[in-house]
Write an enzyme that holds these catalytic residues in place. Structure first.
Site, PDB file in Angstrom:
ATOM      1  N   CYS A   1       0.893  -1.200   0.040  1.00 58.23           N
ATOM      2  CA  CYS A   1       0.086   0.000  -0.284  1.00 58.23           C
ATOM      3  C   CYS A   1       0.976   1.250   0.116  1.00 58.23           C
ATOM      4  O   CYS A   1       0.755   2.089  -0.918  1.00 58.23           O
ATOM      5  CB  CYS A   1      -0.949  -0.015   1.303  1.00 58.23           C
ATOM      6  SG  CYS A   1      -2.019  -1.427   1.212  1.00 58.23           S
TER       7      CYS A   1
HETATM    8  N1  LIG Z   1      -2.718  -5.694   2.090  1.00 58.98           N
HETATM    9  C1  LIG Z   1      -3.145  -4.505   2.654  1.00 58.98           C
HETATM   10  O1  LIG Z   1      -2.652  -4.159   3.765  1.00 58.98           O
HETATM   11  C2  LIG Z   1      -4.188  -3.714   1.967  1.00 58.98           C
HETATM   12  C3  LIG Z   1      -4.838  -2.877   2.750  1.00 58.98           C
HETATM   13  C4  LIG Z   1      -6.018  -2.207   2.084  1.00 58.98           C
HETATM   14  C5  LIG Z   1      -6.270  -2.306   0.774  1.00 58.98           C
HETATM   15  N2  LIG Z   1      -5.535  -2.965  -0.097  1.00 58.98           N
HETATM   16  C6  LIG Z   1      -5.828  -3.332  -1.307  1.00 58.98           C
HETATM   17  O2  LIG Z   1      -6.497  -4.371  -1.464  1.00 58.98           O
HETATM   18  C7  LIG Z   1      -6.413  -4.986  -2.753  1.00 58.98           C
HETATM   19  C8  LIG Z   1      -5.814  -6.413  -2.559  1.00 58.98           C
HETATM   20  O3  LIG Z   1      -4.671  -6.497  -1.901  1.00 58.98           O
HETATM   21  P1  LIG Z   1      -4.094  -7.958  -0.934  1.00 58.98           P
HETATM   22  O4  LIG Z   1      -3.128  -7.296   0.011  1.00 58.98           O
HETATM   23  O5  LIG Z   1      -5.284  -8.642  -0.438  1.00 58.98           O
HETATM   24  O6  LIG Z   1      -3.773  -8.767  -2.081  1.00 58.98           O
HETATM   25  P2  LIG Z   1      -3.154 -10.235  -1.994  1.00 58.98           P
HETATM   26  O7  LIG Z   1      -1.885 -10.431  -2.941  1.00 58.98           O
HETATM   27  O8  LIG Z   1      -2.825 -10.328  -0.534  1.00 58.98           O
HETATM   28  O9  LIG Z   1      -4.227 -11.001  -2.542  1.00 58.98           O
HETATM   29  C9  LIG Z   1      -4.951 -10.918  -3.569  1.00 58.98           C
HETATM   30  C10 LIG Z   1      -5.494 -12.073  -4.141  1.00 58.98           C
HETATM   31  O10 LIG Z   1      -6.289 -12.233  -5.428  1.00 58.98           O
HETATM   32  C11 LIG Z   1      -5.792 -13.104  -6.346  1.00 58.98           C
HETATM   33  N3  LIG Z   1      -6.046 -12.649  -7.673  1.00 58.98           N
HETATM   34  C12 LIG Z   1      -5.436 -11.952  -8.220  1.00 58.98           C
HETATM   35  N4  LIG Z   1      -5.851 -11.505  -9.610  1.00 58.98           N
HETATM   36  C13 LIG Z   1      -7.015 -12.097  -9.500  1.00 58.98           C
HETATM   37  C14 LIG Z   1      -8.219 -12.415 -10.327  1.00 58.98           C
HETATM   38  N5  LIG Z   1      -7.965 -11.648 -11.767  1.00 58.98           N
HETATM   39  N6  LIG Z   1      -9.137 -13.152 -10.218  1.00 58.98           N
HETATM   40  C15 LIG Z   1      -9.454 -13.701  -9.078  1.00 58.98           C
HETATM   41  N7  LIG Z   1      -8.248 -13.689  -8.085  1.00 58.98           N
HETATM   42  C16 LIG Z   1      -7.165 -13.010  -8.380  1.00 58.98           C
HETATM   43  C17 LIG Z   1      -4.318 -13.645  -5.949  1.00 58.98           C
HETATM   44  O11 LIG Z   1      -4.050 -14.881  -6.357  1.00 58.98           O
HETATM   45  C18 LIG Z   1      -4.740 -13.379  -4.306  1.00 58.98           C
HETATM   46  O12 LIG Z   1      -4.700 -14.529  -3.757  1.00 58.98           O
HETATM   47  C19 LIG Z   1      -5.264  -4.185  -3.382  1.00 58.98           C
HETATM   48  O13 LIG Z   1      -5.828  -3.109  -4.513  1.00 58.98           O
HETATM   49  C20 LIG Z   1      -4.561  -3.419  -2.256  1.00 58.98           C
HETATM   50  O14 LIG Z   1      -3.839  -2.106  -2.713  1.00 58.98           O
HETATM   51  C21 LIG Z   1      -4.357  -4.083   0.732  1.00 58.98           C
END
Ligand SMILES: NC(=O)c1ccc[n+]([C@@H]2O[C@H](COP(=O)([O-])OP(=O)(O)OC[C@H]3O[C@@H](n4cnc5c(N)ncnc54)[C@H](O)[C@@H]3O)[C@@H](O)[C@H]2O)c1
Length: 413
Positions: free
Chosen positions: A265
């Site tokens: 992030c």
């Molecule tokens: N990690 C954090 O602390 C956090 C906090 C707030 C917001 N976010 C936002 O949330 C979003 C997700 O982040 P995250 O940390 O959960 O990511 P992550 O990598 O932990 O998880 C994402 C998951 O999505 C899957 N994926 C990717 N493309 C896909 C698709 N087309 N169809 C189905 N599954 C798919 C991946 O295999 C993975 O398991 C991002 O935009 C991030 O900026 C993250």
């Protein structure tokens, strides 16, 4: 609830955001279908092994066993859902610009199966206009013909992995619907999961607010990182200065220096904002400066650590303690410790690392705390890390975490 009256939620992406949301929704009485295109993760989750630190195996197993949750890679399952949330990564590409390929593929994946009257929410962090200009056109182009009415909203996730106080339930949720009916549906949905829901006038306000929140952190961390270099160069302990400034009861908020910024992030989201500014003929020079200050920190930390080694040692052995981007997680995405290691190696050091929450990092394995070194760098203070053992050896330690006070062999950043 939606016209289907089903309390079935489909979540696209079962990572740090999607899986905790799934468990929070299960707690709120939803049946959840967790969709992820990474088959190995789907298998792992369905076997009851959680890939996310904040979700225990027992919590996951209970939800899988009682049928309130399952993971799948079959997108057609979203047809049963009255609400679909998109929680896929939004990284940077090799030009350090927004890479929304995964958002595209998630929207294209669900589009043919979105039922009439379904609410589709994007929780992924992205630039203002992503819902309206990217996600909605894809879904409207490929949705089933009889899916006449689809509701759309943006509700950016604010989860802070490893935070034991703030979670999906008690963190207020921003909601910006594309129209009034979408807003009503989205507020109603998040009202079942979150204690507080904050209604904003458009999806763009919600998207921009999320970027502002994380950019606020980026620039304040950069300020304190720059300030650290000024103080240290003049023999002043920056953490004592921050403690002193924090005694002001208003108008000041403490940020601490460190190796840099990491994770999915803080180093990433502000660059969605700088890119978006350029697309609209503007610049975000302040944010760009903050970004470069933070990027210079690993080199600065490397030099500070090597300065603690006897200059007669040609190829110092350096032990890095903690490689995850923050304490309490094993997440090494965008960790500034990668650059730190590179700078140390470039300077001729032999580098090893230790992190109780990380088993493999960039194809290398950790060492245990008996690894003899000339200097140790406490980069991330992980729970369970026996820092006292290293301190007791008397070796010089550079503490980048402001967590060790007193021992003469520990220097704070
Ligand atoms: N990690 C954090 O602390 C956090 C906090 C707030 C917001 N976010 C936002 O949330 C979003 C997700 O982040 P995250 O940390 O959960 O990511 P992550 O990598 O932990 O998880 C994402 C998951 O999505 C899957 N994926 C990717 N493309 C896909 C698709 N087309 N169809 C189905 N599954 C798919 C991946 O295999 C993975 O398991 C991002 O935009 C991030 O900026 C993250």
């Amino acid at each position: 609830m939606s016209a289907q009256q089903s309390k079935i939620l489909a979540i696209i992406g079962q990572g740090y955001v999607g899986l905790p949301l799934a468990m929070a929704a299960v707690d709120a009485g939803w049946t959840v279908i967790g969709i992820d295109n990474f088959e190995a993760k789907v298998t792992q989750i369905n076997s009851g092994s959680s890939p996310v630190e904040d979700i225990s195996d027992s919590k996951l197993q209970a939800a899988v066993n009682n049928g309130s949750y399952k993971a799948t890679s079959d997108f057609s399952e979203v047809a049963q859902a009255s609400v679909i949330t998109i929680c896929v990564p939004t990284p940077l590409d090799d030009k350090r610009e927004p890479d929304i390929t995964l958002l595209h593929s998630a929207a294209s994946g669900i589009a043919p199966y979105v039922s009439n009257e379904t609410l589709v929410v994007s929780e992924s962090t992205s630039y203002p206009g992503t819902l309206r200009e990217v996600i909605i056109p894809i879904i409207n182009s490929y949705k089933p013909k009889d899916s006449v009415t689809i509701y759309f909203a943006s509700a950016p996730e604010r989860v802070d992995p490893g935070n034991s106080i703030w979670n999906q339930k008690n963190t207020p949720r921003l909601v910006g619907g594309i129209n009034e009916s979408s807003q009503i549906k989205a507020l109603e949905f998040y009202g079942t999961i979150c204690d507080a829901v904050v209604s904003v006038s458009t999806p763009e306000v919600a998207e921009a607010a999320k970027l502002l929140e994380n950019t606020f952190r980026l620039v304040n961390i950069a300020l304190v990182n720059e300030f650290t270099q000024l103080c240290s160069g003049n023999g002043i302990n920056v953490n004592e200065v921050i403690d002193a400034a924090s005694s002001k009861p208003y108008g000041f908020m403490p940020f601490r220096p460190g190796v840099g910024v990491g994770g999915h992030c803080i180093p990433v989201d502000p660059l969605y904002l700088t890119w978006w500014a350029r697309q609209h003929g503007g610049t975000a020079g302040f944010i760009e400066t903050a970004d470069s200050i933070n990027h210079a920190m690993p080199k600065y930390v490397s030099q500070r650590a090597l300065d603690l080694v006897d200059s007669k040692v040609k190829n110092p052995k350096v032990l890095i303690l903690g490689v995850a981007y923050k304490p309490g997680v094993g997440d090494v995405r965008e960790t500034p410790v990668s650059e730190l290691r590179e700078h140390l190696k470039t300077a001729g050091a032999e580098v090893a690392w230790h992190d109780p929450l990380v088993t493999v990092w960039e194809d290398s394995k950790p060492v245990d705390l008996t690894w003899e070194c000339d200097v140790a760098i406490l980069a991330t203070k992980q729970p369970g890390m026996e820092v006292a053992r290293i301190i007791a050896t008397g070796v010089q330690i550079l503490d980048c975490t402001n967590s060790v006070k007193g021992p003469t062999n520990v220097t704070s950043l």
